[in-house]
Design an enzyme around this catalytic site. Sequence first.
Site, PDB file in Angstrom:
ATOM      1  N   SER A 127       0.865  -1.105  -0.009  1.00  0.00           N
ATOM      2  CA  SER A 127       0.116  -0.077  -0.020  1.00  0.00           C
ATOM      3  C   SER A 127       0.891   1.211  -0.034  1.00  0.00           C
ATOM      4  CB  SER A 127      -0.866  -0.005   1.268  1.00  0.00           C
ATOM      5  OG  SER A 127      -1.310   1.325   1.342  1.00  0.00           O
ATOM      6  N   TYR A 152      -2.529  -0.328  10.001  1.00  0.00           N
ATOM      7  CA  TYR A 152      -2.487  -0.830   8.658  1.00  0.00           C
ATOM      8  C   TYR A 152      -1.362  -0.667   7.939  1.00  0.00           C
ATOM      9  CZ  TYR A 152      -3.816  -1.068   3.629  1.00  0.00           C
ATOM     10  OH  TYR A 152      -4.025  -1.220   2.533  1.00  0.00           O
TER      11      TYR A 152
END
Length: 335
Positions: A127, A152
């Site tokens: 990501s 995350y």
Amino acid sequence: MNILVTGSAGFIGSELSIKLLERGDKVIGIDNLNDYYNVDLKKSRLERHIHHKNYQHHSIDIAHQEDLNKIFLANNIDVVVNLAAQAGVRYSLENPYAYVHSNIIGFMNILESCRHNNIKNLVYASSSSVYGANLTMPFSVHDNVDHPLSLYAASKKSNELMAHTYSHLFNLSTTGLRFFTVYGPWGRPDMALFKFTKAILNGDTIDVYNNGNHQRDFTYIDDILEGLIRVIDNPAKGNKNWDGKNPDPGSSLAPWKVYNIGSNSPVKLMDYIHEIEKNVNKKASINYLPLQPGDVVATYADVEDLFQTFNFKPKHNIKEGIKNFVEWFKDNPNF
């Protein structure tokens, strides 16, 4: 090829499964259909390919190693594409254990299954969030990414490190793709485009954080799929020029690589909203709020490595991307 796709009822996973089936691959799909967002949307995505003769589906959780092993043992898998993960920056503040369960334990199980089943190539979702506190624009895979701003992001950076270890120890080719704000038809309801379009059409107020001063490198789903397929077909190789005295964070002596996939053209959030307004022919009611914990102000992908290796750069702009999404959403208002 026989390709295992985890998260095969997800936004990217479902679209990828369809592309692979169309070109003649066999797809073994895994998705536990969790309720992080509307399960009916996941089922509808899955319905598009679950009956294809070359697709088989398994409703398991990749964090359950025994179930995962059975699938590997029963299929002669060539490539694994791990897209199953707990997504979302803000949700990681509410339910951090979900990220450890899926993104750490689940990914560990994927690595072990690849190791013990002679998998030729592992491709996995990373990501843009890994860039964290980095303010050097555009974000380059050769930048240090040791300062994540959310759990995350930390879980995705952990995936890259775990993959490197297995590439080094077991000669497993691994490639991590740092996705930059993916959008398009069949997208996730927790993402800005989906939430904003639905709210504007319904006459609801939208929350806009950082007083609308965000910039994002929005990436259309078709560009993500093109990048994924090129990486699936070209396993990572070691960089013979890698120097441990001056270590490059983006490559290794081991068969390990990371790439950015972004539009290489950041868009102001308010311009993004105006484009939605134009397509729905309705003005947004906006509630401006301060910066959220864990959020980064701007993202901007340097995609030079992707271009140099694969002669590919994402090409879709937000005008066509948002238009395509709004047309899809109007045909699917119940999601």
